[in-house]
Enzyme design. Structure first.
Site, PDB file in Angstrom:
ATOM      1  N   GLU A 179       0.865  -1.186   0.000  1.00  9.63           N
ATOM      2  CA  GLU A 179       0.000   0.000   0.000  1.00  9.63           C
ATOM      3  C   GLU A 179       0.903   1.238   0.000  1.00  9.63           C
ATOM      4  O   GLU A 179       1.902   1.282   0.706  1.00  9.63           O
ATOM      5  CB  GLU A 179      -0.885   0.003   1.257  1.00  9.63           C
ATOM      6  N   LYS A 192      -9.682   1.785  -2.820  1.00 11.09           N
ATOM      7  CA  LYS A 192      -9.985   1.297  -1.467  1.00 11.09           C
ATOM      8  C   LYS A 192     -11.439   1.629  -1.116  1.00 11.09           C
ATOM      9  O   LYS A 192     -11.857   2.786  -1.195  1.00 11.09           O
ATOM     10  CB  LYS A 192      -9.029   1.960  -0.483  1.00 11.09           C
ATOM     11  N   CYS A 231      -5.721  -3.034   2.407  1.00  9.61           N
ATOM     12  CA  CYS A 231      -5.528  -2.872   3.845  1.00  9.61           C
ATOM     13  C   CYS A 231      -6.813  -2.967   4.679  1.00  9.61           C
ATOM     14  O   CYS A 231      -7.301  -4.052   4.934  1.00  9.61           O
ATOM     15  CB  CYS A 231      -4.772  -1.570   4.096  1.00  9.61           C
TER      16      CYS A 231
END
Ligand SMILES: O=C(O)CCC(=O)C(=O)O
Length: 295
Positions: free
Chosen positions: A51, A131, A172
């Site tokens: 990330e 994301k 994440c």
């Protein structure tokens, strides 16, 4: 010549590039490129970056480092020379491998996203994931981070195909929402790639547990790639990139330092696990189901 997707076969090597990330974007890009080359020399067929591999993980940096990211289908040579995505396309094509390009801050119509692009061995963009779950947490005495102060959330789930097998991408904090990986596995993903950067509060407590849980829940491979730890950074990453197998075991794990983590994806093993404990077939879909708006 480009590796054809089919040639990955039932067993193939992946490499998680746990690189250091600093303030110098060009240095971050050069390091990433160098590590892709090294992983290729060691016969990896798919490599993953962490990330935010071109930018410090810091709300202050995201708008400044943000770049445009092209859409799926964009070919090598059709996107901005000198950009991060162009570097990924060149590296993938030069070494004939798949690159799951960690994530980078993306600017689009005035909004900034945390975006992962994946590139095929011919340098074509095959996936783009923004994301979906922004990392907004406030742990007293631990960590406070509010991505939503700067970032916007994506609105779709992401898979791409490699020689008949599907790979899912999540970033994440997305891993904390089990419905997401359930839906990706329902769409056929056998490997879930998660560029991530947990921290010194949640890393030791939850990183391994979450990765193993998602692997076991869905009887799939989960590969999670973190940046290396910089104890002096504004955000101190946990590191510990890892690969978990469909049996829920950690089969490869890094420590916190810069390194390449290699592992094998074995689709025969995955089938064996799914046959021996056939939870997917045993689900009581007459009683419950999870649905998604973009499917
Ligand atoms: O969920 C966590 O504990 C960390 C998540 C995170 O660091 C992120 O989403 O960038």
């Amino acid at each position: 010549m480009a590796v054809q997707a089919e040639s990955l076969g039932n067993k193939f090597k992946i490499a998680l590039l746990q690189v250091s990330v600093g303030a110098d974007k060009q240095a971050n890009l050069s390091l990433a490129r160098k590590k892709i080359e090294e992983a290729h020399a060691n016969e990896a067929k798919l490599v993953m970056l962490p990330e935010c591999f071109n930018c410090p993980y810091d709300n202050k940096c995201f708008p400044e480092y943000a770049e445009e990211v092209p859409e799926v289908g964009t070919k090598l040579g059709d996107f901005k020379p000198g950009s991060t995505v162009e570097m990924l396309q060149n590296a993938a094509a030069e070494h004939s491998l798949y690159v799951v390009g960690g994530s980078i801050p993306e600017i689009s119509e005035g909004k900034v996203y945390n975006t992962s692009v994946s590139v095929s061995p011919t340098g074509t963009i095959v996936a783009k994931h923004r994301k979906v779950h922004l990392f907004d947490i406030d742990v007293p005495g631990g960590i406070r981070f509010m991505e939503s102060e700067v970032l916007s959330a994506g609105n779709s789930l992401t898979t791409f195909e490699v020689g008949g097998m599907k790979i899912g991408v999540a970033i994440c904090y997305d891993v904390r929402f089990p419905e997401l990986s359930l839906l990706l596995s329902g769409r056929g993903a056998k490997l879930l790639c998660i560029p991530g950067a947990f921290n010194m509060t949640t890393g030791p407590a939850h990183w391994e547990l979450l990765m193993r849980a998602r692997a076991l829940d869905n009887q799939m491979y989960v590969a999670a790639c973190s940046p290396a730890r910089d104890p002096d950074g504004s955000y101190v990453a946990w590191g510990h990139s890892m690969v978990c197998n469909p049996w829920g075991m950690v089969i490869a794990e890094a420590d916190e330092s810069e390194q390449i983590l290699y592992s094998e994806i074995d689709l025969e093993r995955l089938s064996e696990v799914r046959q021996s404990i056939p939870v997917t077939k045993q689900k009581r879909s007459d009683l419950y189901s999870v649905t998604v708006s973009d499917f």
